[in-house]
Design an enzyme around this catalytic site. Structure first.
Site, PDB file in Angstrom:
ATOM      1  N   SER A  39       0.826  -1.196   0.000  1.00 28.05           N
ATOM      2  CA  SER A  39       0.000   0.000   0.000  1.00 28.05           C
ATOM      3  C   SER A  39       0.876   1.269   0.000  1.00 28.05           C
ATOM      4  CB  SER A  39      -0.968  -0.036   1.184  1.00 28.05           C
ATOM      5  OG  SER A  39      -2.042   0.839   0.985  1.00 28.05           O
ATOM      6  N   ASP A 151      -5.554  -4.376  -1.900  1.00 31.38           N
ATOM      7  CA  ASP A 151      -4.458  -4.037  -0.983  1.00 31.38           C
ATOM      8  C   ASP A 151      -3.894  -5.294  -0.293  1.00 31.38           C
ATOM      9  OD1 ASP A 151      -2.939  -3.084   1.216  1.00 31.38           O
ATOM     10  OD2 ASP A 151      -4.233  -1.341   1.464  1.00 31.38           O
TER      11      ASP A 151
END
Length: 257
Positions: A39, A151
């Site tokens: 991320s 993610d």
């Protein structure tokens, strides 16, 4: 020769602390030779792995109007389309591939179809970055072949195990998790609840990966929300300060092995 790897964790706006961490490491002549990121940590890690000038990176972090990149959408896949972030990634990395980067890089995502962690370390960098930032239900996911990628923090927010598997002898993990209790006053909206639940989940599942780290650095500022960009300067400074604190122990590990 010892191989020094760094794992840069996810945490949304808290990821600006990574800029300060790498700034101090570079000043100390301890630039990592292997990088894994998730991320926000994936974005900062990619800029480092690409060999970008760190003075420029810090200026970009402090000056870019990050909140304006949050382009809302009516898509059923998420609240934010991610097109503006994709444009930023193209501006920074153009058409570079992982194989072109001076420092080996791995980014993590999760395939919702198979329910497994996917380590992205070949091919074009930009689509991989777009995948690793795709918080489920917030950013629209990335479809790649039969995979639906979100993610990597869903399964591995601080990929110390990934950088270890890349061949690192010494691993520094930067954990941006929201440790400890939250301020009840900050849990008002459905978005606040969602992000807090995501942080709690990530903290619980990170322990296995963090066990692969030789040093775990936690810059703090756990109260900062995922899209709370008011604290950029303080987060960078916190990353710098905590890195200076752990430098002696890190140097000993690099010398002993």
């Amino acid at each position: 020769m010892k191989r020094f790897g760094i794992a840069l964790g996810g945490g949304g706006a808290r990821g600006f602390a990574h800029v300060g961490v790498l700034k101090v490491l570079l000043e100390a002549g301890l630039g990592p030779t292997l990088v894994a990121g998730t991320s926000a940590g994936g974005l900062v890690g990619a800029m480092y792995a690409a060999g970008l000038d760190w003075v420029w990176v810090e200026k970009l972090a402090r000056s870019l109007p990050w909140a304006r990149l949050l382009d809302l959408t009516v898509s059923p896949g998420g609240l934010i389309s991610g097109r503006r972030f994709l444009g930023l990634f193209h501006t920074i990395f153009h058409d570079r591939h992982f194989e072109d980067l001076p420092v080996p890089l791995a980014l993590t995502a999760v395939d919702l179809v198979e329910g497994r962690l996917v380590v992205l370390k070949s091919g074009p960098v930009v689509p991989a970055l777009r995948a690793t930032i795709s918080i489920p239900g917030v950013f629209t996911p990335v479809r790649q072949g039969n995979m639906v990628l979100v993610d990597g923090g869903v399964l591995d927010s601080v990929p110390a195990d990934v950088v270890k598997s890349m061949g690192a002898d010494v691993v520094l993990a930067v954990d941006l998790g929201a440790h400890g209790p939250a301020d009840p006053g900050q849990l008002r909206s459905a978005r606040d609840m969602l992000f807090r639940a995501y942080d709690v989940m990530s903290d619980a599942i990170n322990q296995k990966s963090l066990s692969q780290a030789d040093v775990v650095l936690r810059p703090g500022f756990s109260h900062v929300g995922t899209f709370d960009f008011r604290y950029i300067d303080r987060l960078i400074s916190a990353g710098e300060a905590r890195t200076r604190e752990i430098l002696p122990s890190l140097l000993r590990l690099l010398e002993d092995r």
